[in-house]
Structures are given as C-alpha cells and as structure tokens.
Write a protein that holds these residues in place. Structure first.
Motif, PDB file in Angstrom:
ATOM      1  N   GLY A   1       0.687  -1.332   0.445  1.00 59.83           N
ATOM      2  CA  GLY A   1      -0.213   0.123   0.457  1.00 59.83           C
ATOM      3  C   GLY A   1       0.951   1.306   0.364  1.00 59.83           C
ATOM      4  O   GLY A   1       0.090   2.353   0.869  1.00 59.83           O
ATOM      5  N   TYR A   2       2.309   0.966  -0.351  1.00 52.96           N
ATOM      6  CA  TYR A   2       2.946   2.419  -0.071  1.00 52.96           C
ATOM      7  C   TYR A   2       2.365   3.211  -1.061  1.00 52.96           C
ATOM      8  O   TYR A   2       3.364   4.798  -0.820  1.00 52.96           O
ATOM      9  N   LEU A   3       2.954   2.558  -1.925  1.00 54.74           N
ATOM     10  CA  LEU A   3       2.384   3.225  -3.733  1.00 54.74           C
ATOM     11  C   LEU A   3       1.063   4.514  -3.484  1.00 54.74           C
ATOM     12  O   LEU A   3       0.783   5.222  -4.236  1.00 54.74           O
ATOM     13  N   LYS A   4      -0.418   3.642  -2.901  1.00 58.07           N
ATOM     14  CA  LYS A   4      -1.037   4.254  -2.650  1.00 58.07           C
ATOM     15  C   LYS A   4      -1.179   5.150  -1.478  1.00 58.07           C
ATOM     16  O   LYS A   4      -1.733   6.327  -2.249  1.00 58.07           O
ATOM     17  N   GLU A   5      -0.175   5.310  -1.382  1.00 53.90           N
ATOM     18  CA  GLU A   5      -0.831   6.301   0.021  1.00 53.90           C
ATOM     19  C   GLU A   5       0.773   7.680  -0.395  1.00 53.90           C
ATOM     20  O   GLU A   5      -0.010   8.661  -0.119  1.00 53.90           O
ATOM     21  N   THR A   6       1.457   7.345  -1.735  1.00 48.15           N
ATOM     22  CA  THR A   6       1.680   8.994  -2.703  1.00 48.15           C
ATOM     23  C   THR A   6       0.919   9.627  -3.119  1.00 48.15           C
ATOM     24  O   THR A   6       1.078  10.620  -2.863  1.00 48.15           O
ATOM     25  N   GLY A   7      -0.346   8.983  -3.214  1.00 48.65           N
ATOM     26  CA  GLY A   7      -1.545  10.528  -3.573  1.00 48.65           C
ATOM     27  C   GLY A   7      -1.436  10.197  -5.131  1.00 48.65           C
ATOM     28  O   GLY A   7      -2.172  10.824  -5.329  1.00 48.65           O
ATOM     29  N   LEU A   8      -0.123   9.358  -6.052  1.00 50.57           N
ATOM     30  CA  LEU A   8      -0.306   9.960  -7.526  1.00 50.57           C
ATOM     31  C   LEU A   8      -1.267   8.792  -7.457  1.00 50.57           C
ATOM     32  O   LEU A   8      -1.204   8.008  -7.223  1.00 50.57           O
ATOM     33  N   ASP A   9      -1.016   8.587  -9.046  1.00 50.45           N
ATOM     34  CA  ASP A   9      -1.957   8.142 -10.095  1.00 50.45           C
ATOM     35  C   ASP A   9      -0.935   7.485 -10.727  1.00 50.45           C
ATOM     36  O   ASP A   9       0.145   7.944 -11.968  1.00 50.45           O
ATOM     37  N   ILE A  10      -0.401   6.717 -10.171  1.00 48.05           N
ATOM     38  CA  ILE A  10       0.405   5.177 -10.926  1.00 48.05           C
ATOM     39  C   ILE A  10       0.269   4.217 -10.951  1.00 48.05           C
ATOM     40  O   ILE A  10      -0.271   3.269 -10.798  1.00 48.05           O
ATOM     41  N   GLU A  11       0.780   3.808 -12.909  1.00 44.22           N
ATOM     42  CA  GLU A  11       0.518   2.747 -13.122  1.00 44.22           C
ATOM     43  C   GLU A  11       1.884   1.694 -13.163  1.00 44.22           C
ATOM     44  O   GLU A  11       2.511   2.246 -14.585  1.00 44.22           O
ATOM     45  N   LEU A  12       1.690   0.502 -13.146  1.00 40.98           N
ATOM     46  CA  LEU A  12       2.494  -0.517 -13.418  1.00 40.98           C
ATOM     47  C   LEU A  12       2.693  -1.511 -14.320  1.00 40.98           C
ATOM     48  O   LEU A  12       1.358  -1.753 -14.694  1.00 40.98           O
ATOM     49  N   LEU A  13       3.240  -1.168 -15.456  1.00 38.66           N
ATOM     50  CA  LEU A  13       3.068  -1.685 -16.582  1.00 38.66           C
ATOM     51  C   LEU A  13       4.789  -2.943 -16.784  1.00 38.66           C
ATOM     52  O   LEU A  13       5.368  -2.646 -16.205  1.00 38.66           O
ATOM     53  N   SER A  14       4.524  -4.047 -17.301  1.00 35.01           N
ATOM     54  CA  SER A  14       5.358  -5.054 -16.782  1.00 35.01           C
ATOM     55  C   SER A  14       5.944  -5.031 -18.712  1.00 35.01           C
ATOM     56  O   SER A  14       4.746  -5.116 -19.348  1.00 35.01           O
ATOM     57  N   GLU A  15       7.473  -5.331 -18.907  1.00 34.94           N
ATOM     58  CA  GLU A  15       7.598  -5.737 -20.122  1.00 34.94           C
ATOM     59  C   GLU A  15       9.430  -6.104 -20.321  1.00 34.94           C
ATOM     60  O   GLU A  15       9.943  -6.525 -19.065  1.00 34.94           O
ATOM     61  N   PRO A  16       8.797  -7.885 -20.724  1.00 31.47           N
ATOM     62  CA  PRO A  16       9.928  -8.598 -20.430  1.00 31.47           C
ATOM     63  C   PRO A  16      11.374  -8.127 -20.827  1.00 31.47           C
ATOM     64  O   PRO A  16      12.409  -8.751 -20.031  1.00 31.47           O
ATOM     65  N   SER A  17      11.365  -7.450 -21.205  1.00 33.18           N
ATOM     66  CA  SER A  17      12.890  -6.424 -21.944  1.00 33.18           C
ATOM     67  C   SER A  17      13.188  -5.190 -21.310  1.00 33.18           C
ATOM     68  O   SER A  17      12.507  -4.062 -22.115  1.00 33.18           O
ATOM     69  N   GLY A  18      14.265  -4.930 -20.760  1.00 31.31           N
ATOM     70  CA  GLY A  18      14.825  -3.318 -20.489  1.00 31.31           C
ATOM     71  C   GLY A  18      14.635  -2.757 -21.079  1.00 31.31           C
ATOM     72  O   GLY A  18      14.555  -1.626 -21.254  1.00 31.31           O
ATOM     73  N   VAL A  19      15.102  -2.899 -22.441  1.00 32.09           N
ATOM     74  CA  VAL A  19      16.021  -2.325 -23.283  1.00 32.09           C
ATOM     75  C   VAL A  19      14.145  -1.856 -23.879  1.00 32.09           C
ATOM     76  O   VAL A  19      14.663  -0.787 -24.588  1.00 32.09           O
ATOM     77  N   ASN A  20      12.946  -2.845 -24.348  1.00 26.71           N
ATOM     78  CA  ASN A  20      12.488  -2.121 -24.667  1.00 26.71           C
ATOM     79  C   ASN A  20      11.240  -1.717 -23.822  1.00 26.71           C
ATOM     80  O   ASN A  20      10.946  -0.164 -24.378  1.00 26.71           O
ATOM     81  N   ALA A  21      11.774  -1.534 -22.269  1.00 29.13           N
ATOM     82  CA  ALA A  21      11.239  -0.456 -21.940  1.00 29.13           C
ATOM     83  C   ALA A  21      11.737   1.202 -21.989  1.00 29.13           C
ATOM     84  O   ALA A  21      11.311   2.012 -21.582  1.00 29.13           O
ATOM     85  N   VAL A  22      13.004   1.130 -21.982  1.00 30.97           N
ATOM     86  CA  VAL A  22      14.005   2.368 -22.234  1.00 30.97           C
ATOM     87  C   VAL A  22      13.008   2.680 -23.233  1.00 30.97           C
ATOM     88  O   VAL A  22      13.169   4.342 -23.496  1.00 30.97           O
ATOM     89  N   THR A  23      12.941   2.215 -24.307  1.00 26.10           N
ATOM     90  CA  THR A  23      11.881   2.385 -25.901  1.00 26.10           C
ATOM     91  C   THR A  23      10.692   3.430 -25.267  1.00 26.10           C
ATOM     92  O   THR A  23      10.931   3.927 -26.041  1.00 26.10           O
ATOM     93  N   GLU A  24       9.609   2.897 -24.654  1.00 26.45           N
ATOM     94  CA  GLU A  24       8.732   3.342 -24.330  1.00 26.45           C
ATOM     95  C   GLU A  24       9.223   4.508 -23.342  1.00 26.45           C
ATOM     96  O   GLU A  24       8.377   5.807 -23.702  1.00 26.45           O
ATOM     97  N   MET A  25      10.068   3.937 -22.333  1.00 28.44           N
ATOM     98  CA  MET A  25      10.206   5.813 -21.917  1.00 28.44           C
ATOM     99  C   MET A  25      10.827   7.105 -22.718  1.00 28.44           C
ATOM    100  O   MET A  25      10.982   8.411 -22.336  1.00 28.44           O
ATOM    101  N   LEU A  26      11.907   6.992 -23.389  1.00 28.49           N
ATOM    102  CA  LEU A  26      12.575   7.679 -24.544  1.00 28.49           C
ATOM    103  C   LEU A  26      10.905   8.658 -25.415  1.00 28.49           C
ATOM    104  O   LEU A  26      11.524   9.233 -25.879  1.00 28.49           O
TER     105      LEU A  26
END
Length: 338
Positions: A54-79
């Motif tokens: 419940g620590y993420l909920k306590e922030t009061g932020l609207d946080i969405e966690l998504l899973s991507e099998p490879s870190g390099v693909n996650a980097v592409t999404e962020m950039l």
C-alpha cells in the motif's frame, strides 16, 4: 431585493476557484507510468511489494505499473514519452548518456545483478567457463538489455569476441525455459525464480553466479548496482515533488525487505509469481536477499564498476567522457531517510 453580482465578476470568481482546485490536485491528477523490465522477476520485487504493502497508494499519485519482458524495450517506451520511468538496470543510464540521452537513477534497489548464466544439461559437457562460448548460442532477455551487456562482458573477459558467438533474445520466465529445454540456446543469463525452476529439475546448471554481492565482487571486480528506478533527468527536475513521493515509498519498501524474512515477503506476493512452488521461491529469495540495498543509496564504488564493465565491450561507451555523477542522484533517497 439583493442585487446579483455582474456575470463577468461571477465568471472570474468561478474561474479562480477552478484554477485553485486544479493547482491543489495537480500532483495526484497526472498519471505516472512506470515500466518494469519483468514484474515477476525477484530482482524487481520491491516494485510489486510496494504496491502490495500500500506504499504506492499512500503517495496519492496516480501510478500505473506496466511489465515489459526486456529492459531495452522499456527504455524505448520511456524515451518516446509513453512512460515517466523504468524499473530496470542502472547500466542503461551510462549507455544512454553515451548516446546523448540524459537519464538518472533516483533510487537504487540492488547492489548486485541478481542474475546467473545457466548452461543447459546437453551443453554442460562442452561449456565449463565463458571461454567456451565460441560457436555457441547464448540467450538474453533482449538485444541491448542488461543481460546482453553482462554476457558480452564475461565473454570478452575470457577472450571471446562478440562475433564468435550468437546472442538470441528469448525473454524471461517461461520463454527462457522453453528456449533452453528445446535446445534453441546452449546457455543464457536469467534471474530468479527462473534460475531455480531450471536448476531444480536438472535441466540446467549455474556457470556464473551474480545473485549475491560476494559472488558479484568476485566475477565483476566490485559491487554492480543493478535494479533501480531511472527517469529522464529533465522530468525529474520538473517533477521533484512527485519523484520524492515515489522514492519515499520505495525506501520504505527496502526497509521492509531488510526487516522481514523471505517467507514474510513471499506471503505478500501474488501466487502466480512463484508458479505453484512457493518454497522454492522463498529459498531462492532467502539466499540472495542481500542483493537489495538497505536504503536505496547508490553503492559508492558501484558506478565505476559498471562503467568499467561497459568499457570492456560497448562501442557506444568506449572513448566517451562519461559523467557518472549525472547518471544517478541521492537527493530523494536522503530526503526520504529523514
């Protein structure tokens, strides 16, 4: 009879009230997407655990966690702007700086990779060390991923050139297991609980173990900061209050990991994370729990070790003037500890 205020005055007052409401709720209104390079991996356990506690909920932020099998693909999404941060390996911050992109780790989850190179049962007679990688097919989560980085380094350390073996992106978990059992790869780097799932059945054995700090120091020459939350530096600088709330939640989670047993931690995780073998999950976590930092602080010598590893094979990094102080910040972790 009471006079009504002029319409223009009323609208101005209404507009002021609306803008005040927006300003006081702006922090929680903006969705923040964090992409995790394989949510079920034990190396990224702090993320799901923070959510379950419940620590993420306590922030009061609207946080969405998504899973991507490879870190390099996650980097592409962020950039591309599709996500505000990535839970992946710190080494990407150095690789990206060499390519002209400024990102930084805002909280460091681990001081060791928490990974291992496995050799399949059928290939074990021919692969006794990374020196035997010549002519072999090696599995990695993705090309340009941290598993690829470390595999390339270990091969080069033993005198094997990149051109002398093949790297095959096979993901993690079930897809990695399938690639190994179907003999598509001879060896490969992966994480827990995949490591234990393969070694417990005899389908594979450990060639290079990077799951603990001691083993990592022996193999790589020092602590190797792995899992972390990294974000574009520009976004961090313009959203400090949000970043602080997120980092504080993760620092609390790291403290929970330090003060609770592997059994207690496993009890908090979704059942599908341990694939019907909870005790195996507990045992592997118990054996490698020291890979996690106690407080989210970057290990003092860690960045230099990572740079040394990348300099061993990464042509994008070699010859570049890398400013390591720009690849991470302790500002938010130190504030969270107070």
């Amino acid at each position: 009879m009471t006079k009504l205020p002029k319409l223009s005055t009323f609208l101005k007052s209404l507009f002021t009230l609306i803008m005040f409401a927006i300003s006081t709720n702006s922090i929680s209104a903006e969705k923040i997407i964090l992409i995790v390079g394989g949510m079920e991996k034990q190396i990224y356990l702090p993320v799901k655990l923070a959510e379950r506690l419940g620590y993420l909920k306590e922030t009061g932020l609207d946080i969405e966690l998504l899973s991507e099998p490879s870190g390099v693909n996650a980097v592409t999404e962020m950039l591309s702007g599709a996500a505000q941060g990535v839970v992946g390996f710190y080494d990407h911050t150095i690789d990206l700086q060499a390519r002209g992109k400024q990102v930084q780790s805002v909280v460091q989850f681990s001081q060791a990779p928490g990974e291992a190179i496995l050799v399949s049962k059928t290939a074990s007679a021919h692969i006794k060390s990374p020196a035997d990688f010549k002519g072999k097919t090696l599995g990695v989560t993705g090309l340009g991923s941290s598993t690829n980085f470390l595999t390339q380094f270990l091969a080069s350390k033993y005198g094997v050139k990149n051109s002398e073996y093949t790297t095959l992106p096979v993901g993690s978990g079930s897809t990695f297991i399938a690639a190994m059992t179907q003999k598509k790869i001879d060896a490969g780097m992966t994480t827990e609980p995949t490591i234990s799932r393969l070694t417990s059945t005899g389908a594979a054995s450990i060639l290079v173990d990077l799951r603990t700090l001691k083993a990592t120091e022996a193999a790589l020459g020092g602590a190797y900061p792995g899992a972390c939350l990294y974000m574009p530096t520009a976004w961090v600088n313009s959203h400090k209050e949000q970043v602080q709330k997120i980092v504080t939640a993760f620092v609390k989670t790291l403290a929970y990991i330090q003060t609770h047993s592997a059994q207690e931690i496993a009890d908090m995780m979704p059942p599908d994370y341990y694939k019907a073998n909870k005790q195996q999950y507990i045992d592997s976590l118990s054996a490698s729990k020291d890979m996690f930092t106690a407080d989210g602080i970057m290990p003092e010598s860690g960045p230099a070790t990572v740079l040394n590893v990348l300099n061993g094979f990464n042509k994008a990094v070699q010859g570049k003037n890398i400013n390591l102080s720009n690849t991470y910040t302790t500002e938010f972790v130190k504030a969270a500890r107070k």
